[in-house]
Design a protein around this motif. Structure first.
Motif, short mmCIF file in Angstrom:
data_model
loop_
_atom_site.label_atom_id
_atom_site.label_comp_id
_atom_site.label_asym_id
_atom_site.label_seq_id
_atom_site.Cartn_x
_atom_site.Cartn_y
_atom_site.Cartn_z
N PRO A 259 10.93 -23.05 37.50
CA PRO A 259 9.84 -22.98 36.51
C PRO A 259 8.94 -24.20 36.53
N PHE A 260 9.54 -25.39 36.72
CA PHE A 260 8.73 -26.63 36.77
C PHE A 260 7.79 -26.62 37.96
N ILE A 261 8.29 -26.27 39.14
CA ILE A 261 7.45 -26.23 40.34
C ILE A 261 6.37 -25.16 40.20
N ALA A 262 6.75 -24.00 39.67
CA ALA A 262 5.78 -22.90 39.50
C ALA A 262 4.66 -23.30 38.55
N ASN A 263 5.01 -23.92 37.42
CA ASN A 263 3.99 -24.37 36.47
C ASN A 263 3.11 -25.47 37.07
N SER A 264 3.72 -26.33 37.89
CA SER A 264 2.95 -27.40 38.54
C SER A 264 1.94 -26.81 39.52
N MET A 265 2.35 -25.79 40.28
CA MET A 265 1.44 -25.09 41.19
C MET A 265 0.30 -24.44 40.41
N ASN A 266 0.66 -23.92 39.23
CA ASN A 266 -0.36 -23.25 38.44
C ASN A 266 -1.41 -24.23 37.92
N LEU A 267 -1.02 -25.49 37.72
CA LEU A 267 -2.01 -26.50 37.33
C LEU A 267 -3.09 -26.63 38.40
N LEU A 268 -2.68 -26.55 39.66
CA LEU A 268 -3.65 -26.60 40.77
C LEU A 268 -4.61 -25.42 40.70
N ILE A 269 -4.07 -24.24 40.40
CA ILE A 269 -4.91 -23.04 40.31
C ILE A 269 -5.93 -23.17 39.18
N ILE A 270 -5.49 -23.69 38.04
CA ILE A 270 -6.40 -23.87 36.91
C ILE A 270 -7.47 -24.91 37.23
N ILE A 271 -7.06 -25.99 37.89
CA ILE A 271 -8.03 -27.02 38.30
C ILE A 271 -9.08 -26.43 39.23
#
Length: 417
Positions: A259-271
């Motif tokens: 979950p931590f890695i997935a949410n971190s990847m999602n930060l890139l998508i939002i950026i």
């Protein structure tokens, strides 16, 4: 009702950035459940469908109320509508922090949707008609970052707060703080506003900048805005889905993704969605793309093959999948900005609050479909089926905007928008 606006760029900037921060916080709080979904599912507290249903019901109630909120924002004091939304939402978030019963959360989050009935239309009304002439277009551009920044805050908070329940505690405190801040700033600036009659025009309008409000009986039918509204609904199913479902999608489609890695990847998508807004304004519009509808259409055409790649999620390398998600987010950020600029054109006929409410209503229904419908599809048919849905929606958006093109062109020419 009389109109009022700020003639000072300095005061306009102060009010705008207060609103920007406030709306980022509001958007963050609206996505508490989506941001925490990976953790909630991982802990076995709720299923994806149950978590998605809470968000879906919120937008199912919130969506239709946007039309009402838009009409009220055009007729009454938008600042009062904003304060109702902030204080009411702060109370609802606080209740959820103390009570995590599933059915109680479902009811409270529905009430949260009700108190926010006119918050976005009121925000758009102030930005598009109460700021100084030199700050109005800047405001519409910069407010586009607010929702993405709020979403970024939501997922950032979900990544670093150990217990997802504390998302709601932090949200409640921030909402009450925003209510105090906004009320204080607006009351101070209101003393310096210029008041004019509804059909009067600003000094700048006399000099040829803009035009006085005109009465148009059915502007949203006459302009083809109905096609734009349906396209906006479909766009939101894609945009919100990519930015909120990606963590769970990646976690379940690839091994060793926590979950931590997935949410971190999602930060890139939002950026990336934020970068799409920046690139559009600084490079594309209005230097190369002068027509908002053309920009919206072109970005969707480019996005179509990218979402098609996602049909093979789990089979293609995760880097390919992540790049497809990120590039699609760039393009949906682009379409979001073009959507705001197109909606702002209704300010010249005094219907910008209503236009924003209608557009947000359609977008909210899109979030309902995304939050519950797409999650249901994922539960029964897998994430590849979700990508198929996105691909079909992108194709339909292209068709709708092509139908709208000649109608919108005639409407703009007729009312000099």
């Amino acid at each position: 009702m009389k109109r009022k606006y700020i003639s000072s760029d300095k005061l306009s900037a102060l009010l705008f950035w207060t609103i920007w921060f406030m709306y980022a916080v509001v958007y963050m709080t609206k996505n508490c459940y989506s941001a925490a979904m990976a953790s909630i599912v991982s802990e076995g507290i709720m299923t994806k469908s149950e978590t998605g249903l809470i968000t879906a019901v919120f937008y199912l109630v919130y969506g239709p109320l946007q039309f009402v909120g838009g009409r009220l924002a055009d007729r009454y004091k938008p600042e009062k509508i904003i304060l109702i939304g902030l204080i009411g939402s702060g109370i609802m978030n606080g209740i959820i922090f103390f009570n995590q019963n599933y059915y109680a959360m479902l009811v409270v989050w529905t009430c949260n949707a009700i108190v926010q009935f006119g918050l976005w239309p009121a925000v758009f009304k102030i930005i598009s008609s109460q700021l100084s002439d030199g700050y109005t277009k800047k405001g519409v551009f910069y407010i586009s970052f607010s929702s993405s920044f709020g979403l970024l805050l939501a997922y950032g908070m979900a990544s670093f707060i150990n217990k997802w329940q504390y998302n709601f505690f932090v949200s409640s405190i921030l909402l009450f703080a925003c209510a105090i801040l906004f009320g204080a700033v607006y009351n101070r600036i209101a003393k310096h506003m210029t008041v004019i009659g509804k059909w009067e025009i600003r000094a700048s309008e006399k000099e040829g900048v803009g035009s006085a409000e005109q009465y148009v009986k059915n502007p949203f039918w006459e302009s083809g805005f109905i096609f734009f509204t349906v396209a906006g609904f479909m766009r939101m199913v894609m945009d919100q889905g990519i930015k909120t479902l990606s963590p769970t999608m990646l976690m379940e489609s690839y091994e060793n993704i926590s979950p931590f890695i997935a949410n971190s990847m999602n930060l890139l998508i939002i950026i990336c969605s934020i970068l799409g807004i920046i690139v559009t304004k600084l490079i594309l519009y209005p230097r190369f793309v002068k027509n908002e509808l053309a920009g919206y259409l072109g970005a969707t055409v480019i996005a179509l093959p990218l979402v098609l790649v996602l049909v093979f999620i789990g089979k293609v390398h995760i880097v390919v999948c992540l790049l497809s998600l990120a590039m699609t987010a760039v393009l949906t950020g682009t379409t979001g900005l073009f959507s705001s600029y197109l909606t702002m054109r209704f300010a010249k006929i005094g219907r910008e609050g209503e236009a924003a409410g209608i557009a947000n209503m359609a977008a909210s229904i899109g979030v309902v479909v995304q939050s519950y419908g797409l999650v249901l599809v994922a539960d029964h048919y897998g994430w590849s089926a979700v990508a198929v849905v996105w691909t079909v929606l992108a194709a339909l958006i292209i068709v709708l905007l092509c139908i709208m093109w000649p109608v919108w062109k005639r409407f703009r020419a007729k009312y000099n928008l």
